[in-house]
Scaffold this active site. Structure first.
Site, PDB file in Angstrom:
ATOM      1  N   ASN A 227     -49.499  11.280  39.140  1.00 14.08           N
ATOM      2  CA  ASN A 227     -49.298  12.866  38.545  1.00 14.08           C
ATOM      3  C   ASN A 227     -47.844  13.054  39.002  1.00 14.08           C
ATOM      4  O   ASN A 227     -47.515  13.276  40.191  1.00 14.08           O
ATOM      5  CB  ASN A 227     -50.260  13.859  39.165  1.00 14.08           C
ATOM      6  CG  ASN A 227     -49.870  15.086  38.764  1.00 14.08           C
ATOM      7  OD1 ASN A 227     -49.075  15.217  38.043  1.00 14.08           O
ATOM      8  ND2 ASN A 227     -50.696  16.129  39.032  1.00 14.08           N
TER       9      ASN A 227
ATOM     10  N   SER B 138     -51.760  14.178  49.430  1.00 11.08           N
ATOM     11  CA  SER B 138     -50.973  13.379  50.246  1.00 11.08           C
ATOM     12  C   SER B 138     -51.330  12.107  50.640  1.00 11.08           C
ATOM     13  O   SER B 138     -51.248  11.488  51.554  1.00 11.08           O
ATOM     14  CB  SER B 138     -50.918  14.089  51.612  1.00 11.08           C
ATOM     15  OG  SER B 138     -50.444  15.373  51.520  1.00 11.08           O
TER      16      SER B 138
ATOM     17  N   GLU C 179     -59.771  17.009  45.135  1.00 14.90           N
ATOM     18  CA  GLU C 179     -58.082  17.169  45.735  1.00 14.90           C
ATOM     19  C   GLU C 179     -58.522  18.395  46.349  1.00 14.90           C
ATOM     20  O   GLU C 179     -58.479  19.548  46.075  1.00 14.90           O
ATOM     21  CB  GLU C 179     -57.391  17.331  44.817  1.00 14.90           C
ATOM     22  CG  GLU C 179     -57.005  16.162  43.759  1.00 14.90           C
ATOM     23  CD  GLU C 179     -55.614  16.187  43.336  1.00 14.90           C
ATOM     24  OE1 GLU C 179     -54.867  14.992  43.222  1.00 14.90           O
ATOM     25  OE2 GLU C 179     -55.260  17.129  42.643  1.00 14.90           O
TER      26      GLU C 179
ATOM     27  N   GLY D 118     -49.429  17.939  48.854  1.00 14.08           N
ATOM     28  CA  GLY D 118     -47.877  18.262  48.838  1.00 14.08           C
ATOM     29  C   GLY D 118     -47.876  18.722  50.301  1.00 14.08           C
ATOM     30  O   GLY D 118     -46.420  18.932  50.620  1.00 14.08           O
TER      31      GLY D 118
ATOM     32  N   GLU E 101     -52.950  23.688  40.889  1.00 10.74           N
ATOM     33  CA  GLU E 101     -51.804  24.031  40.663  1.00 10.74           C
ATOM     34  C   GLU E 101     -52.023  24.974  39.457  1.00 10.74           C
ATOM     35  O   GLU E 101     -51.323  26.062  39.363  1.00 10.74           O
ATOM     36  CB  GLU E 101     -50.685  22.999  40.562  1.00 10.74           C
ATOM     37  CG  GLU E 101     -50.215  22.469  42.069  1.00 10.74           C
ATOM     38  CD  GLU E 101     -49.553  21.402  42.107  1.00 10.74           C
ATOM     39  OE1 GLU E 101     -49.219  20.725  41.083  1.00 10.74           O
ATOM     40  OE2 GLU E 101     -49.634  20.699  43.256  1.00 10.74           O
TER      41      GLU E 101
ATOM     42  N   LYS F 276     -45.952  15.719  38.067  1.00  7.40           N
ATOM     43  CA  LYS F 276     -45.969  17.042  37.856  1.00  7.40           C
ATOM     44  C   LYS F 276     -44.608  17.510  37.119  1.00  7.40           C
ATOM     45  O   LYS F 276     -44.238  17.030  36.223  1.00  7.40           O
ATOM     46  CB  LYS F 276     -45.832  17.734  39.211  1.00  7.40           C
ATOM     47  CG  LYS F 276     -47.208  17.257  40.323  1.00  7.40           C
ATOM     48  CD  LYS F 276     -47.448  17.993  41.427  1.00  7.40           C
ATOM     49  CE  LYS F 276     -48.835  17.168  42.230  1.00  7.40           C
ATOM     50  NZ  LYS F 276     -49.209  18.216  43.352  1.00  7.40           N
TER      51      LYS F 276
ATOM     52  N   HIS G  79     -56.501  21.041  37.584  1.00  9.53           N
ATOM     53  CA  HIS G  79     -55.647  20.922  38.862  1.00  9.53           C
ATOM     54  C   HIS G  79     -55.474  22.341  39.459  1.00  9.53           C
ATOM     55  O   HIS G  79     -55.203  23.042  38.675  1.00  9.53           O
ATOM     56  CB  HIS G  79     -54.145  20.170  38.178  1.00  9.53           C
ATOM     57  CG  HIS G  79     -53.691  19.567  39.491  1.00  9.53           C
ATOM     58  ND1 HIS G  79     -53.001  20.411  40.383  1.00  9.53           N
ATOM     59  CD2 HIS G  79     -53.567  18.348  40.019  1.00  9.53           C
ATOM     60  CE1 HIS G  79     -52.428  19.766  41.318  1.00  9.53           C
ATOM     61  NE2 HIS G  79     -52.687  18.343  41.067  1.00  9.53           N
TER      62      HIS G  79
HETATM   63  P1  13P Z   1     -49.630  15.110  46.533  1.00 10.31           P
HETATM   64  O1  13P Z   1     -49.814  13.480  46.494  1.00 10.31           O
HETATM   65  O2  13P Z   1     -48.038  15.178  46.396  1.00 10.31           O
HETATM   66  O3  13P Z   1     -50.001  15.544  47.677  1.00 10.31           O
HETATM   67  O4  13P Z   1     -50.088  15.638  45.407  1.00 10.31           O
HETATM   68  C1  13P Z   1     -51.583  15.363  44.970  1.00 10.31           C
HETATM   69  C2  13P Z   1     -51.889  15.890  43.704  1.00 10.31           C
HETATM   70  O5  13P Z   1     -51.806  17.215  43.422  1.00 10.31           O
HETATM   71  C3  13P Z   1     -52.016  15.005  42.488  1.00 10.31           C
HETATM   72  O6  13P Z   1     -52.808  15.679  41.455  1.00 10.31           O
END
Ligand code: 13P
Length: 249
Positions: free
Chosen positions: A9, A212, A167, A173, A97, A11, A95
């Site tokens: 991902n 992470s 997740e 993150g 976010e 982002k 997701h």
């Molecule tokens: P990170 O791997 O940066 O923690 O992000 C995870 C994520 O949100 C994948 O969709």
């Protein structure tokens, strides 16, 4: 037997030039025969480059977001139909976010999952609790509620056409991944719940862990009995590190 699935991902990262060099490097790194399914999830502006550069490689790609209506006056949005038309295979739904920053509620997540399935895309349905919810002992209750809402009124999906990503919000993150035993516990509960809701689905559906995941902890998660892959954010932005994670599967 569930084929492991590891997804990148990106982002809101990368320009066209950066995306092209990523694809070229990844294609050099990844052997033609492999036992893990790879999925790249670039931002919408780069999807056409995924189509161009990943065609014929066996590496799948998909969108991080799409709107569930097929067309219409929805300024700024891209539809599931348009993403599918480009040749995408996957769509991230729910997701954290998008839930937190863009007000994507359970109703919209459910519409996206349905539109994805109807449009021939495989939803990667993300679920996960906040730290507050975990500390209050409500992690499973929250995850179960998200699953129930997102999959409400659905007919039995084919196990190959649905991926669940667990997740935990507090692990995304932050550099603080979940403890493998906690991820396993929630994944096992997800599998059991899916099996009860859709007979036959539980054993065959693939469940990813996200939050992470890095090359040095990937195997801790990928070795767990109920985790079949990873949804990787930050560590997927570099093709070497993404492939190192995927190899752990
Ligand atoms: P990170 O791997 O940066 O923690 O992000 C995870 C994520 O949100 C994948 O969709």
């Amino acid at each position: 037997m569930r084929t492991p699935i590891v997804a990148a991902n990106w982002k809101m990262h990368k320009t066209c030039e950066e995306a092209v060099s990523y694809f070229r490097r990844l294609l050099e790194l990844v052997p033609a025969r492999r036992e893990v399914e790879l999925v790249i999830l670039p931002p919408a502006t780069l999807l056409f480059l995924a189509q161009k550069h990943l065609a014929g490689s066996g590496i799948a790609w998909g969108a991080q977001h799409a709107y569930p209506e097929p067309q219409g006056a929805f300024t700024g949005e891209v539809s599931v139909t348009q993403v599918a038309d480009l040749g995408a295979s996957f769509l991230v739904c729910g997701h954290s976010e998008r839930r937190r920053l863009f007000g994507e509620d359970d109703g919209l997540v459910a519409r996206k999952v349905r539109a994805a399935l109807e449009g021939g895309l495989i939803p990667i349905l993300c679920v996960g609790e906040t730290l507050e919810e975990r500390e209050a002992g409500r992690a499973w209750e929250v995850v179960r509620g998200q699953l129930a809402a997102a999959l409400a009124d659905l007919e039995l999906p084919s196990p190959e056409r649905l991926v669940i990503a667990y997740e935990p919000v507090w692990a995304i993150g932050t550099g603080v991944a979940a403890r493998p035993q906690d991820a396993q516990e929630v994944a096992a509960r997800i599998r059991h719940w899916l099996g009860e809701r859709f007979p036959g689905l539980g054993e065959r559906v693939r469940i990813q862990y996200g939050g992470s995941v890095k090359p040095d902890n990937a195997s801790d998660f990928l070795a767990l009995p109920d985790i079949d892959g990873a949804l990787v954010g930050g560590a997927s932005l570099d093709p070497e590190s993404f492939w190192e994670i995927a190899r752990a599967a």
